[in-house]
Design an enzyme around this catalytic site. Sequence first.
Site, short mmCIF file in Angstrom:
data_model
loop_
_atom_site.label_atom_id
_atom_site.label_comp_id
_atom_site.label_asym_id
_atom_site.label_seq_id
_atom_site.Cartn_x
_atom_site.Cartn_y
_atom_site.Cartn_z
N SER A 113 0.79 -1.23 0.14
CA SER A 113 -0.01 0.08 -0.14
C SER A 113 0.88 1.35 -0.09
O SER A 113 1.71 1.42 -0.90
CB SER A 113 -0.83 -0.14 1.18
N HIS A 114 0.65 2.00 1.12
CA HIS A 114 1.26 3.33 1.08
C HIS A 114 2.61 3.34 1.93
O HIS A 114 3.49 4.18 1.75
CB HIS A 114 0.47 4.28 1.83
N ASP A 278 -2.57 6.54 -3.39
CA ASP A 278 -1.39 5.85 -2.86
C ASP A 278 -0.85 4.67 -3.72
O ASP A 278 -1.22 4.65 -4.67
CB ASP A 278 -1.74 5.31 -1.34
N ASP A 280 -0.94 1.66 -4.03
CA ASP A 280 -1.81 0.72 -4.64
C ASP A 280 -3.30 1.30 -5.28
O ASP A 280 -4.09 0.34 -5.68
CB ASP A 280 -2.11 -0.63 -4.07
N ASP A 282 -5.80 2.71 -3.63
CA ASP A 282 -7.17 2.72 -3.04
C ASP A 282 -7.37 3.90 -1.98
O ASP A 282 -8.37 3.96 -1.32
CB ASP A 282 -7.13 1.22 -2.15
N ARG A 283 -6.31 4.40 -1.73
CA ARG A 283 -6.48 5.58 -0.84
C ARG A 283 -6.74 6.94 -1.86
O ARG A 283 -6.32 7.01 -2.64
CB ARG A 283 -5.41 5.88 0.12
N LYS A 377 -11.77 -0.15 -1.04
CA LYS A 377 -11.64 1.28 -1.17
C LYS A 377 -11.21 1.74 -2.59
O LYS A 377 -10.24 0.97 -3.02
CB LYS A 377 -11.01 2.02 -0.08
C1 G16 Z 1 -5.19 -0.49 5.38
C2 G16 Z 1 -6.65 -1.27 5.48
C3 G16 Z 1 -7.30 -0.11 5.95
C4 G16 Z 1 -6.94 0.75 7.13
C5 G16 Z 1 -5.61 0.84 7.12
C6 G16 Z 1 -4.98 1.74 8.31
O1 G16 Z 1 -5.21 0.22 4.20
O2 G16 Z 1 -7.00 -1.74 4.17
O3 G16 Z 1 -8.88 -0.56 6.22
O4 G16 Z 1 -7.79 1.69 7.64
O5 G16 Z 1 -4.83 0.09 6.54
O6 G16 Z 1 -4.82 0.43 9.18
P1 G16 Z 1 -3.74 0.61 10.28
O7 G16 Z 1 -4.25 1.44 11.30
O8 G16 Z 1 -3.74 -0.81 11.10
O9 G16 Z 1 -2.46 0.77 9.89
P2 G16 Z 1 -4.05 0.30 3.21
O10 G16 Z 1 -4.32 1.55 2.26
O11 G16 Z 1 -2.65 0.37 3.73
O12 G16 Z 1 -4.32 -1.07 2.60
#
Ligand code: G16
Length: 544
Positions: A113-114, A278, A280, A282-283, A377
């Site tokens: 992800s990010h 971000d 991937d 989704d953000r 998302k």
């Molecule tokens: C992921 C999850 C999200 C979550 C976020 C933060 O996002 O898909 O549902 O809100 O992590 O999670 P945490 O607070 O546990 O770090 P992404 O965009 O990283 O896949």
Amino acid sequence: MQPHVIATTPFQGQRPGTSGLRKKVGVFQQPHYLENFVQAIFDTQTELSGGTLVLGGDGRFYNREAIQVILRLAAANGVKRTLVGRGGILSTPAASCVIRKYRAQGGIILSASHNPGGPDGDFGIKFNTANGGPAPEAVTEAIHARTLVLEQYRMLTAPTLDLDTLGTTRIGDMAVEIFDSIADYAELMESLFDFNAIHQLFNSGHFQMRFDAMHAVTGPYAKAIIEQRLGAAPGTVMNGEALEDFGGGHPDPNLAHAKALVALTEGPDALDFGAASDGDGDRNMILGKHCFVTPSDSLAVLAANAHLVPGYRSGIRGIARSMPTSQAADRVAEQLGVECFETPTGWKFFGNLLDAGRITLCGEESFGTGSDHVREKDGLWAVLFWLNLLAARQQSVAEILSEHWRRFGRNVYTRHDYEAVDATAAGGLLSHLRILLPELPGRRLGDQVVALADDFAYTDPIDGSRSLQQGIRIGFESGARIVYRLSGTGTEGATLRVYLERYEPDPARHQLPTDEVMRPLVLIARELAQIEERTGRAEPDVIT
Ligand code: G16
């Protein structure tokens, strides 16, 4: 062609976190590490044998190598057909879109992800089920349990496959189709939004915007949709070339990491609209001229205005938000007379509600917003939704936001992250809070009186499954809240997140700076959890 059976031994620590298994690249590069985890997916998700798998990732370092390995494992485990995004690229929402469209039995998405990429950065792998959504906890737990007892994996020998040329090849009995996911995704977006109205907005001569793809996966999707289909000027998409290390940046669309874009929305020549996505895809982050829309507010605004967008014109069924997300969306749900759900952090918790038709929109404070169009998302979707609103309402982002606050009140919101904290200290901090919980209700802390204090537990309304210890929640009589939880996506030590929210009904106070409004609550949060004493940190690393 006979698969090779390769002896292996289990790795500890292959339990997926909030969103898949995330580790340093070096951890994934250890012999057998990736293979073990993927074999555990095939051993537990037996419908993949004889079925269709979708495979791709955010293009980060090690993406291509991992895809070659997974293809050989998939062929040896009886997968009949694997759809691979061209160049090994698939944004997370596009993967969800194509899993659903082509009725695949599941998908493997390679992304952290990010989190930063590159040889010293992070890598990740997540499994999505046939509904296109992240595997629910029961599935990830089964995969993890399997990794702990795995003694062998199966692989076919095959030459390195060309991932860049569209078309079908084979590995053993498995067809490998290299396809272009951009077309499928763009078609879905066009079915939801008023592309003509957005096109007119772009051609009105008085609208300036930039979309910052942060050198991550959304670049090619955004160029195809925003510049080519919708006719925005070339260069509207900045940092649009997907790079293995995201250009050395941190592909996290927030005020701390998308500074160049934020600067473009400030000053005398400020843009009318800025948005970012971000690693991937989704953000999303939404900015207007001199204005930042918190993700919590964004969800509430989209819900309140959904009737202006073709795909949601007939109304929304319900809304869900993760527990630490502000309660702004709850106020909209109440006025619309629709259900509102509070789920634990993690997109996977929205899946059942979406599948059951109980909600149409959902979102999280962590810059995630989405709807029932896919089961992830979706960053670009949120940007197009906002563009559609701007075109339909003929107002600026700031005007839409101010009107929203006048109508519903403002849930002023901020999040403080303390990153790479000593894990034992972070665990101790939460235990300390848990011990305090029973004595908190009724107690005055600063200018607030505690109304509720608990460790959030969730019962899924569809399948009855229970999720415990999802974050410490402290609600005050004024409607303010403090939430503490540890991140489930970090790869170094622990990340303590403190989420702060204060309700402000008075329009005369809506334009006050967030840090000023939140200061008293910040002090309460720090003192109550003994943050400095226990972690040695006087200030958070990131404030969003
Ligand atoms: C992921 C999850 C999200 C979550 C976020 C933060 O996002 O898909 O549902 O809100 O992590 O999670 P945490 O607070 O546990 O770090 P992404 O965009 O990283 O896949």
